[in-house]
Motif scaffolding. Sequence first.
Motif, PDB file in Angstrom:
ATOM      1  N   THR A  91      13.861  31.613 -46.170  1.00 24.25           N
ATOM      2  CA  THR A  91      14.945  30.793 -47.259  1.00 24.25           C
ATOM      3  C   THR A  91      15.296  32.027 -48.105  1.00 24.25           C
ATOM      4  OG1 THR A  91      13.934  28.986 -46.581  1.00 24.25           O
ATOM      5  CG2 THR A  91      14.910  29.043 -48.528  1.00 24.25           C
ATOM      6  N   ALA A  92      14.373  32.705 -48.567  1.00 25.72           N
ATOM      7  CA  ALA A  92      14.739  33.664 -49.921  1.00 25.72           C
ATOM      8  C   ALA A  92      15.568  34.940 -49.119  1.00 25.72           C
ATOM      9  CB  ALA A  92      13.397  34.541 -50.381  1.00 25.72           C
ATOM     10  N   VAL A 120       8.806  30.473 -43.637  1.00 23.35           N
ATOM     11  CA  VAL A 120      10.034  29.503 -43.906  1.00 23.35           C
ATOM     12  C   VAL A 120      10.534  29.927 -45.228  1.00 23.35           C
ATOM     13  CG1 VAL A 120      10.771  27.592 -44.345  1.00 23.35           C
ATOM     14  CG2 VAL A 120       9.599  27.772 -42.276  1.00 23.35           C
ATOM     15  N   ALA A 121       9.489  30.347 -46.139  1.00 19.12           N
ATOM     16  CA  ALA A 121       9.821  30.654 -47.533  1.00 19.12           C
ATOM     17  C   ALA A 121      10.594  32.180 -47.485  1.00 19.12           C
ATOM     18  CB  ALA A 121       8.616  30.689 -48.323  1.00 19.12           C
ATOM     19  N   ALA A 122      10.046  32.836 -46.771  1.00 19.36           N
ATOM     20  CA  ALA A 122      10.749  34.174 -46.638  1.00 19.36           C
ATOM     21  C   ALA A 122      12.096  34.239 -46.139  1.00 19.36           C
ATOM     22  CB  ALA A 122       9.763  35.129 -45.843  1.00 19.36           C
ATOM     23  N   PRO A 135      11.328  29.196 -38.707  1.00 13.89           N
ATOM     24  CA  PRO A 135      12.130  29.611 -39.658  1.00 13.89           C
ATOM     25  C   PRO A 135      13.648  29.816 -39.601  1.00 13.89           C
ATOM     26  CG  PRO A 135      10.212  30.802 -39.678  1.00 13.89           C
ATOM     27  CD  PRO A 135      10.320  30.015 -38.429  1.00 13.89           C
ATOM     28  N   LEU A 160       4.623  28.326 -43.175  1.00 15.59           N
ATOM     29  CA  LEU A 160       5.343  27.865 -44.672  1.00 15.59           C
ATOM     30  C   LEU A 160       5.779  29.077 -45.287  1.00 15.59           C
ATOM     31  CD1 LEU A 160       3.255  24.987 -45.994  1.00 15.59           C
ATOM     32  CD2 LEU A 160       5.187  25.095 -45.065  1.00 15.59           C
ATOM     33  N   LEU A 161       4.902  30.318 -45.123  1.00 13.02           N
ATOM     34  CA  LEU A 161       5.094  31.578 -45.758  1.00 13.02           C
ATOM     35  C   LEU A 161       6.603  31.962 -45.088  1.00 13.02           C
ATOM     36  CD1 LEU A 161       1.711  33.322 -46.488  1.00 13.02           C
ATOM     37  CD2 LEU A 161       3.580  32.732 -48.377  1.00 13.02           C
ATOM     38  N   TRP A 199      15.029  26.270 -39.416  1.00 11.61           N
ATOM     39  CA  TRP A 199      14.956  25.454 -40.625  1.00 11.61           C
ATOM     40  C   TRP A 199      16.097  25.960 -41.544  1.00 11.61           C
ATOM     41  CZ3 TRP A 199      13.082  21.488 -43.311  1.00 11.61           C
ATOM     42  CH2 TRP A 199      13.067  21.633 -44.491  1.00 11.61           C
ATOM     43  N   ALA A 222      11.881  38.306 -51.769  1.00 16.27           N
ATOM     44  CA  ALA A 222      12.104  37.902 -50.127  1.00 16.27           C
ATOM     45  C   ALA A 222      11.137  38.974 -49.552  1.00 16.27           C
ATOM     46  CB  ALA A 222      13.464  38.117 -49.937  1.00 16.27           C
ATOM     47  N   LEU A 269       7.538  38.016 -49.982  1.00 16.48           N
ATOM     48  CA  LEU A 269       7.138  36.714 -49.103  1.00 16.48           C
ATOM     49  C   LEU A 269       7.251  37.167 -47.789  1.00 16.48           C
ATOM     50  CD1 LEU A 269       9.247  33.923 -50.811  1.00 16.48           C
ATOM     51  CD2 LEU A 269       7.002  33.867 -50.742  1.00 16.48           C
ATOM     52  N   SER A 270       7.965  38.184 -46.976  1.00 17.80           N
ATOM     53  CA  SER A 270       7.973  38.665 -45.841  1.00 17.80           C
ATOM     54  C   SER A 270       6.772  39.412 -45.645  1.00 17.80           C
ATOM     55  CB  SER A 270       9.168  39.368 -45.947  1.00 17.80           C
ATOM     56  OG  SER A 270      10.448  38.957 -46.023  1.00 17.80           O
TER      57      SER A 270
END
Length: 243
Positions: A211-212, A207-209, A52, A204-205, A55, A19, A22-23
């Motif tokens: 989410t993690a 959102v991925a961060a 994010p 997208l990054l 989402w 996380a 990704l952040s």
Amino acid sequence: MNLLSDTGRAGRRTAVWLACGLSAAAAVTGIVVAPVDGLQGPAQRLMYLHVPAAWVAYAAFTVVLLAGGAYLVGGDLRWDRFARSAAEIGVVLTAAAIGTGALWGQLVWGTWWAWDPRLVTTALLLLAYAGYLALRRLLAERAGGPDGADHRVARPAAYAGIAGFLLVPVVHFSVVWWRSLHQPATVLAPERPPIDPRMGAALLLAVAAATAWAFCVLVHRVVVLERRLAARPAADRTPVGAG
């Protein structure tokens, strides 16, 4: 996997490091790499927080739906603890989405609030799951059993959590179904609006961060609940209201 075991702790540490990475990547891409929007200016960068949050709130409420269904099918109270923890995350992130959206609206539309379908349905979603958490607390107080180890709390809460999820697709597709000031959905829309690839990568990054981090918080909250239940006297650990 037992979340309280050594393997579980190692997995949680790995998730935190992921996380963090990704952040950092999302921050660099969103601030340095992605261009400034030609119409909205720097205010558009709020998208990397607002989207994010929305989402992952959807994802959290999906966990409430699935965990509630799994509990109703199998009767395992661990699923109920996942549902409760996910609802807490979803409520916080929905409030964050509304807050960042209000700031974005003030900068772009010149108003903090508009009776827009997306805004109204999101507020209803927040109220629905805040009500879900309030219902859990009320049922636990009436039953006199712990929230997370009492079927008298878990069963009605599962139905409420599943019912609340019906608002999620309404919120998401509100900008498609009704005339709205809000921009169309960026990713999950029948027809995707154009977006600069660098902006898309930053989004997208982000959102991925998010989410993690939500996953890390979810697991942490479940672990906290497990530890609280494990610390109770042995005579009080039996699930209440089974059958």
